[in-house]
Design an enzyme around this catalytic site. Structure first.
Site, PDB file in Angstrom:
ATOM      1  N   ARG A  78      -6.858  -0.323  -7.650  1.00 11.99           N
ATOM      2  CA  ARG A  78      -7.185   0.795  -6.744  1.00 11.99           C
ATOM      3  C   ARG A  78      -7.248   2.087  -7.577  1.00 11.99           C
ATOM      4  O   ARG A  78      -6.390   2.310  -8.424  1.00 11.99           O
ATOM      5  CB  ARG A  78      -6.146   0.914  -5.615  1.00 11.99           C
ATOM      6  CG  ARG A  78      -6.148  -0.311  -4.674  1.00 11.99           C
ATOM      7  CD  ARG A  78      -5.391  -0.053  -3.403  1.00 11.99           C
ATOM      8  NE  ARG A  78      -6.085   0.899  -2.538  1.00 11.99           N
ATOM      9  CZ  ARG A  78      -5.539   1.402  -1.417  1.00 11.99           C
ATOM     10  NH1 ARG A  78      -4.326   1.048  -1.059  1.00 11.99           N
ATOM     11  NH2 ARG A  78      -6.221   2.249  -0.673  1.00 11.99           N
ATOM     12  N   ASN A 121      -5.247  12.596  -0.142  1.00  9.54           N
ATOM     13  CA  ASN A 121      -4.454  11.749   0.750  1.00  9.54           C
ATOM     14  C   ASN A 121      -5.442  11.012   1.656  1.00  9.54           C
ATOM     15  O   ASN A 121      -6.658  11.212   1.563  1.00  9.54           O
ATOM     16  CB  ASN A 121      -3.465  12.601   1.561  1.00  9.54           C
ATOM     17  CG  ASN A 121      -2.419  11.747   2.268  1.00  9.54           C
ATOM     18  OD1 ASN A 121      -1.787  10.906   1.623  1.00  9.54           O
ATOM     19  ND2 ASN A 121      -2.238  11.923   3.552  1.00  9.54           N
ATOM     20  N   ASP A 146      -1.642  10.799  -2.424  1.00  7.43           N
ATOM     21  CA  ASP A 146      -1.977   9.720  -3.366  1.00  7.43           C
ATOM     22  C   ASP A 146      -2.191  10.252  -4.775  1.00  7.43           C
ATOM     23  O   ASP A 146      -2.006   9.541  -5.756  1.00  7.43           O
ATOM     24  CB  ASP A 146      -3.213   8.972  -2.887  1.00  7.43           C
ATOM     25  CG  ASP A 146      -2.865   8.182  -1.639  1.00  7.43           C
ATOM     26  OD1 ASP A 146      -2.891   8.767  -0.545  1.00  7.43           O
ATOM     27  OD2 ASP A 146      -2.508   6.998  -1.770  1.00  7.43           O
ATOM     28  N   ARG A 173       0.869  -1.171   0.000  1.00  8.38           N
ATOM     29  CA  ARG A 173       0.000   0.000   0.000  1.00  8.38           C
ATOM     30  C   ARG A 173       0.912   1.229   0.000  1.00  8.38           C
ATOM     31  O   ARG A 173       2.118   1.131   0.177  1.00  8.38           O
ATOM     32  CB  ARG A 173      -0.956  -0.017   1.197  1.00  8.38           C
ATOM     33  CG  ARG A 173      -0.281  -0.431   2.501  1.00  8.38           C
ATOM     34  CD  ARG A 173      -0.875   0.244   3.672  1.00  8.38           C
ATOM     35  NE  ARG A 173      -0.741   1.694   3.571  1.00  8.38           N
ATOM     36  CZ  ARG A 173       0.392   2.351   3.792  1.00  8.38           C
ATOM     37  NH1 ARG A 173       1.508   1.715   4.115  1.00  8.38           N
ATOM     38  NH2 ARG A 173       0.437   3.658   3.663  1.00  8.38           N
ATOM     39  N   GLY A 174       0.281   2.394  -0.156  1.00  9.32           N
ATOM     40  CA  GLY A 174       1.084   3.607  -0.278  1.00  9.32           C
ATOM     41  C   GLY A 174       1.351   3.829  -1.754  1.00  9.32           C
ATOM     42  O   GLY A 174       1.783   2.901  -2.470  1.00  9.32           O
ATOM     43  N   ALA A 175       1.075   5.065  -2.207  1.00  9.52           N
ATOM     44  CA  ALA A 175       1.067   5.320  -3.650  1.00  9.52           C
ATOM     45  C   ALA A 175       2.347   4.878  -4.380  1.00  9.52           C
ATOM     46  O   ALA A 175       2.278   4.158  -5.382  1.00  9.52           O
ATOM     47  CB  ALA A 175       0.760   6.793  -3.897  1.00  9.52           C
ATOM     48  N   GLN A 197      -3.223   2.666   9.653  1.00  4.12           N
ATOM     49  CA  GLN A 197      -1.883   2.770   9.050  1.00  4.12           C
ATOM     50  C   GLN A 197      -0.907   3.484   9.983  1.00  4.12           C
ATOM     51  O   GLN A 197       0.301   3.381   9.823  1.00  4.12           O
ATOM     52  CB  GLN A 197      -1.945   3.502   7.710  1.00  4.12           C
ATOM     53  CG  GLN A 197      -2.519   2.678   6.568  1.00  4.12           C
ATOM     54  CD  GLN A 197      -3.983   2.948   6.353  1.00  4.12           C
ATOM     55  OE1 GLN A 197      -4.707   3.279   7.282  1.00  4.12           O
ATOM     56  NE2 GLN A 197      -4.454   2.807   5.125  1.00  4.12           N
TER      57      GLN A 197
HETATM   58  O1  MRU Z   1      -4.744   3.335   1.426  1.00  8.65           O
HETATM   59  P1  MRU Z   1      -3.259   3.460   1.532  1.00  8.65           P
HETATM   60  O2  MRU Z   1      -2.724   2.993   2.837  1.00  8.65           O
HETATM   61  O3  MRU Z   1      -2.553   2.867   0.354  1.00  8.65           O
HETATM   62  O4  MRU Z   1      -3.056   5.033   1.425  1.00  8.65           O
HETATM   63  C1  MRU Z   1      -1.794   5.629   1.556  1.00  8.65           C
HETATM   64  C2  MRU Z   1      -1.910   7.014   2.036  1.00  8.65           C
HETATM   65  O5  MRU Z   1      -2.908   7.668   1.872  1.00  8.65           O
HETATM   66  C3  MRU Z   1      -0.751   7.584   2.729  1.00  8.65           C
HETATM   67  O6  MRU Z   1      -1.222   8.454   3.697  1.00  8.65           O
HETATM   68  C4  MRU Z   1       0.220   8.314   1.910  1.00  8.65           C
HETATM   69  O7  MRU Z   1       0.283   9.619   2.303  1.00  8.65           O
HETATM   70  C5  MRU Z   1       0.172   8.328   0.479  1.00  8.65           C
HETATM   71  S1  MRU Z   1       1.352   7.209  -0.067  1.00  8.65           S
HETATM   72  C6  MRU Z   1       2.908   7.821   0.382  1.00  8.65           C
END
Ligand code: MRU
Length: 331
Positions: free
Chosen positions: A85, A245, A235, A48-50, A195
């Site tokens: 996603r 985000n 994101d 997970r995480g962009a 998270q």
């Molecule tokens: O749903 P996720 O856990 O994949 O989302 C990630 C986020 O939103 C993080 O907060 C992040 O800021 C973006 S990815 C570095």
């Protein structure tokens, strides 16, 4: 020094990822050997995480072409991964980049080309995030007051777990810690998927002082003057600087504005969607009701929100720090 728990490594025929659905209970790797493995890992948030989603999708293309690298199968692979996603634009950015190099190449050479390009995407993510750390470090240095730790608040996990390495929002914190600047991180829990526990886990691993808080405690801490700056990840950043985000980010930005706390967004250029003019055009992922653990009551579970550019003090990328309304310079 190699990381004790890397987020993503290759083993020749497959990709090993740190399974984030098992953290912080245990640090275990999941082996992704097929297109379906990669798509599943993104969908259920083993990764997970962009930025990490983008890199995993790129490797997913390479895995998907193993048996069949024909044009129709390339279309299929891109469609399957593209549907995993919706909000993190790094996923779509990585797939578009893979398609750009693969489409004109002969099917016989595509598999090799795909591995090479996925490797390049992963390597560039590390370099970009390290640069974000260097640029963000100056912002933390500027907030130093005597020997007191710089108090940073963050939301969700935009640390190294959200990337191939270094993190985005947490990268400047690691850089400050390495430079001997005392820093303390307020880590918000990030309901419903928690998270924040991932952020606490990786900060503990790195020896960075931190405190976990309920999401709803953020406003009080800012009102009490206990936060010097907020840094979050992203994101998807629209061309006008509006930033999607993890849900709850917008409320932190509102509280930060009210209390005069600078609110920064850290993200690589691969997170900026210049084709999307404003935040209203960013698709917001609606996730399963079960994530709220509420039983049989009606549930809405938007996973992201959009913080308007006007609430953002600056965007930190590998190119430096820019006003949110002035991203065209990075185009
Ligand atoms: O749903 P996720 O856990 O994949 O989302 C990630 C986020 O939103 C993080 O907060 C992040 O800021 C973006 S990815 C570095």
């Amino acid at each position: 020094m190699p990381l004790r728990h890397p987020t993503l490594v290759e083993d020749g025929a497959a990709v090993l990822v740190l399974d984030q659905t098992r953290l912080p209970r245990e640090a275990a790797m999941a082996r992704l050997a097929t297109l379906e493995d990669a798509a599943h890992a993104i969908r259920v948030m083993q990764v997970r995480g962009a930025p990490l989603i983008g890199a995993t999708a790129a490797y997913g293309v390479a895995l998907g072409l193993a048996a069949d690298a024909s044009d129709p199968h390339l279309d299929h692979v891109l469609a399957v991964l593209g549907a995993t996603r919706p909000t993190a634009v790094n996923l779509h950015w990585a797939l578009a980049r893979m398609e750009r190099v693969l489409r004109p190449s002969e099917p016989a050479t595509r598999r090799e080309t795909a591995w090479k390009e996925a490797r390049a995407i992963a390597a560039e993510d590390k370099t970009a995030n390290a640069a974000i750390g260097r640029h963000g470090l100056a912002l933390l240095r500027a907030r130093q007051r005597g020997g007191n730790p710089v108090q940073v608040m963050t939301h969700c996990n935009a640390g190294r777990l959200a990337t191939v390495e270094h993190g985005t929002a947490i990268s400047p914190i690691y850089a400050a810690h390495a430079a001997g600047i005392a820093v303390h991180v307020w880590v918000s829990e990030t309901r419903p998927r928690n998270q924040g526990l991932l952020t606490a886990w990786e900060l503990a691993e790195a020896g960075v002082p931190h405190t976990l808080i309920a999401d709803n405690a953020a406003g009080l801490l800012m009102m009490q003057g206990k936060v010097d700056l907020v840094i979050v990840g992203a994101d998807r950043i629209a061309a006008n600087g509006d930033t999607a985000n993890k849900v709850g980010t917008y409320l932190k930005a509102l509280a930060a504005r009210e209390h005069g706390v600078p609110f920064y967004v850290a993200a690589p250029l691969s997170t900026i969607d210049f084709a999307c003019p404003a935040g209203s055009g960013i698709p917001i992922e609606e996730r399963a009701a079960e994530e709220l653990g509420a039983g049989a009551v009606p549930v809405a579970n938007p996973a992201f929100d959009v913080t308007p550019a006007a609430l953002i003090a600056g965007i930190i990328s590998e190119r430096g720090v820019a006003a949110a309304g002035d991203l065209a310079q990075w185009r």
